[in-house]
Design an enzyme around this catalytic site. Sequence first.
Site, short mmCIF file in Angstrom:
data_model
loop_
_atom_site.label_atom_id
_atom_site.label_comp_id
_atom_site.label_asym_id
_atom_site.label_seq_id
_atom_site.Cartn_x
_atom_site.Cartn_y
_atom_site.Cartn_z
CD GLN A 166 -55.51 47.72 45.83
OE1 GLN A 166 -56.54 47.08 45.57
NE2 GLN A 166 -55.27 48.19 47.04
CE1 TYR A 193 -51.18 46.91 46.71
CE2 TYR A 193 -52.80 46.05 48.25
CZ TYR A 193 -51.82 46.96 47.94
OH TYR A 193 -51.50 47.93 48.86
CB SER A 194 -55.24 40.34 42.64
OG SER A 194 -55.90 40.58 43.86
CB SER A 219 -60.96 48.29 40.21
OG SER A 219 -61.41 47.14 40.87
CD GLU A 251 -59.89 47.97 49.35
OE1 GLU A 251 -60.42 47.80 48.25
OE2 GLU A 251 -58.97 47.24 49.78
CB SER A 283 -61.62 35.17 49.43
OG SER A 283 -60.64 34.47 50.18
CD GLU A 302 -63.36 30.91 50.79
OE1 GLU A 302 -64.37 30.30 50.43
OE2 GLU A 302 -63.10 32.07 50.40
#
Length: 381
Positions: free
Chosen positions: A124, A126-127, A159, A242, A360, A362
């Site tokens: 994936q 994304y980040s 990952s 997910e 996260s 937050e």
Amino acid sequence: MNGDFRQQLRAWLAENLRGEFADLRGAGGPGREHEHYEQRREWDRTLAKAGWSCLGWPVEHGGRGASTRDQVVFHEEYAAANAPARVNHIGEELLGPTLIAFGTQAQQARFLPGIRAVEELWCQGYSEPGAGSDLASVSTTATLDGDEWVVTGQKVWTSLAHEADWCFVLARTEPGSRRREGLSYLLVPMRQPGVEVRPIRQLTGTSEFNEVFFDKARTARDMVVGEVGDGWRVAMATLAFERGVATLGQQVGFRRELAALIDLAKRTGAIDDPVIAHRLARSRVGLDVMRAHALRTLSRADPGYEASVSKLVWARWHRDLGELAMQVRGQASIVAENGDLDEWQRLFLFSRADTIYGGSDEIQRTIIAERVLGLPKEPRP
């Protein structure tokens, strides 16, 4: 039907988790993805051949069309059997459902069979260094060059990228666009010039996360899932998948960890400490609350903010369990025998990341505050 399904699955797992697969019980999982990797991939193929994979996929796409109830049963029984962590979960549980919901017939025909057969593995994308929890700040770009997209940028915390054949990448395809606008969801082959994977060494000493650098990597023009510029909607759908039924299996694993920790506390006498006994009791109650909330969330067609609540609950519970394990073990918790971490030290170290990855704490609180409580939105650049 549900009882028959459970008994059939339980019998199949008991029959097959032996012989060449006997050593795989409990192998893999967060912080331990390196364990018996090739054997676990073969195990996934064995599951697929026996019809125990892609359960929730529609029959016309090669799945079993299983109900949510039966999918929950599968994940609970799979975890209860201490079966190994799946190597194909990103393709089967994230990309597959996304392609079924948003992909073209050509994309489905091209990729779903390879996912089902565990022939092509996925990661994936994304980040990014500047777009982790704030995913809308994605800066990786993709520009058209004839019949191909040219992808340039950096992804992080990817990952199993070092094992993946393909990556689904959220990239900015509209120059000058900001935030959620102008993003597209691309399928990009990993094994090509212009793609570099660098492992990230974690506190546990393992490296299942990676940095991925795209330097003019290419993918075909028709490798966009959904419409060009509609990538945010597709990416959010993938995140919803997910947080699906697999969370119930995850909780069975949590329950096993807690039971083992209680047993350790009894053997060492740590349970005689009223503070430790109280924390262990609260952990057991927390598990029951977690399960009840997960079942309620799964019963809703659009879980919305409740998925954020679930993430907050399980991540903090698991992180606290790691801290409690260190308290139960006492001074022995700070010593690594021959430099090797034991299961409790690994749990403590890796669970520090639980409140960060997958969204996260937050960010989850912000979602709840803004979308549920109606509080003023945080200033954004």
